[in-house]
Design an enzyme around this catalytic site. Structure first.
Site, PDB file in Angstrom:
ATOM      1  CB  CYS A 128      -0.974  -0.017   1.161  1.00  0.00           C
ATOM      2  SG  CYS A 128      -0.257  -0.495   2.742  1.00  0.00           S
ATOM      3  CG  PHE A 129       3.370   3.070   3.315  1.00  0.00           C
ATOM      4  CD1 PHE A 129       2.816   4.350   3.359  1.00  0.00           C
ATOM      5  CD2 PHE A 129       3.581   2.413   4.530  1.00  0.00           C
ATOM      6  CE1 PHE A 129       2.475   4.949   4.556  1.00  0.00           C
ATOM      7  CE2 PHE A 129       3.238   2.998   5.738  1.00  0.00           C
ATOM      8  CZ  PHE A 129       2.679   4.268   5.746  1.00  0.00           C
TER       9      PHE A 129
END
Ligand SMILES: NC(=O)c1ccc[n+]([C@@H]2O[C@H](COP(=O)([O-])OP(=O)(O)OC[C@H]3O[C@@H](n4cnc5c(N)ncnc54)[C@H](OP(=O)(O)O)[C@@H]3O)[C@@H](O)[C@H]2O)c1
Length: 318
Positions: A128-129
């Protein structure tokens, strides 16, 4: 209809994926596998699905055309080794297990690898990051403009840590709180550097990444800056051209905020120039563009469908 199944069925990314697949016009969800809840109604765990499905969690896999792995890091690879999965099954792994190196999986960031994903049977969905930060940096890497250190702060909601309870997801600690973790050492740095080097083989700059835990449930808001010899107008042109064929990425000089992307598969990027520094703000929903939405986008590409199929989602802005 294309048949699909999910492993790791009780987690957060599985919950989002079940919802997306039940609404998808070209997919039939055949099973949701669970170690811990087999035999129970899927809607007894994912209670937002009440009235939407009669599926029960299963302890067995059945033959499907697409299998999604929503398992913890390290467990997806184990799962594939333990289960007998029909050759030719398309696999989309949401964990970290196949993202790096020559894993036999294509790295599933459509804005980077669209053609390879279209021709792949095994896709490693990005972190996600990693999604938020790569989308902010890839246009600069392609033009070999990342010549200085990159400074990054990014804040994530509590769902980024999964459904399991921990000290830092406990309400009493997380509520009204803010903290830094894994400064300069977050595990997503490997895949970010790998993608930047795919576009610029000489890329060797430091990415000084400070991740923060926010006291909201979902979303990632990142700010990145680096020195760059481009005007704001030139940078805008570069980003717009890079994302000309990317339906989920919007580039703007207007202010962006998290609520505009949460509950959608979109990434908003905002550019500002301050002296020599280019500031890039990047916002995504960690569970959608950062996980299950991107997994469906990858499935669409693998199946030869329009990549936006089943992903026209509305944010909850107020
Ligand atoms: N959360 C996010 O924002 C996000 C974003 C991008 C990527 N990811 C990655 O996607 C994967 C799933 O994330 P998630 O947030 O859905 O995780 P989660 O909420 O913790 O769910 C993982 C599920 O895996 C199953 N499982 C199977 N073997 C397990 C084991 N040995 N230990 C613990 N659970 C086991 C469990 O379901 P059953 O009991 O039903 O089998 C569990 O509910 C992870 O690899 C994560 O890093 C997450």
């Amino acid at each position: 209809m294309v048949s699909a199944g999910i492993a790791g069925g009780t987690g957060y990314t599985a919950g989002e994926l079940i919802w997306l697949l039940l609404q998808h016009p070209a997919v039939e969800l055949r099973f949701v596998h669970s170690r811990s809840q087999a035999g129970k109604a899927v809607s007894s765990v994912h209670t937002d699905l009440m009235g939407e499905t009669d599926l029960q969690f299963s302890s067995e896999l059945s033959a499907v055309e697409v299998l999604f792995l929503c398992l913890p890091h390290g467990k997806a690879r184990e799962f594939l080794a333990e289960q007998s999965i029909a050759p030719g099954t398309r696999i989309i792994d949401l964990s970290h297990d196949h993202r790096l190196g020559n894993s036999g999986f294509v790295y599933g960031l459509p804005e980077l690898n669209k053609e390879a994903i279209r021709h792949s049977r095994q896709v490693a969905n990005p972190g996600c990051f990693a999604t938020a930060l790569q989308l902010a940096l890839l246009p600069l890497a392609r033009e070999r403009r990342l010549q200085g250190e990159v400074h990054v702060q990014a804040i994530t909601g509590a769902t980024g840590a999964g459904a399991g309870l921990s000290d830092t997801t406990h309400f009493s600690w997380r509520s009204n709180n803010l903290s830094v973790y894994k400064a300069f050492g977050h595990q997503h740095l490997g895949e970010i550097k790998q993608s930047l080097q795919q576009l610029d083989s000489d890329f060797a700059q430091e990415i000084n990444f400070i991740p923060l835990r926010g006291n909201f449930a979902r979303g990632i808001f990142a700010s990145l800056y680096t020195e760059i010899d481009l005007s704001l107008e030139q940078a805008m042109q570069l980003y717009k051209s890079f994302y000309a064929d990317a339906p989920f990425v919007q580039v703007t000089t207007d202010d962006i905020s998290l609520k505009e992307v949460v509950n959608t598969n979109r990434c908003f990027l905002q550019l500002q120039k301050h002296g020599k520094k280019l500031l890039i703000l990047s916002a995504i929903d960690n569970l959608l563009k950062g996980a299950s939405g991107q997994a469906v986008q990858n499935m669409n590409l693998m199946l030869g469908l329009d990549e936006s199929t089943g992903l026209q989602l509305k944010p909850i802005r107020y």
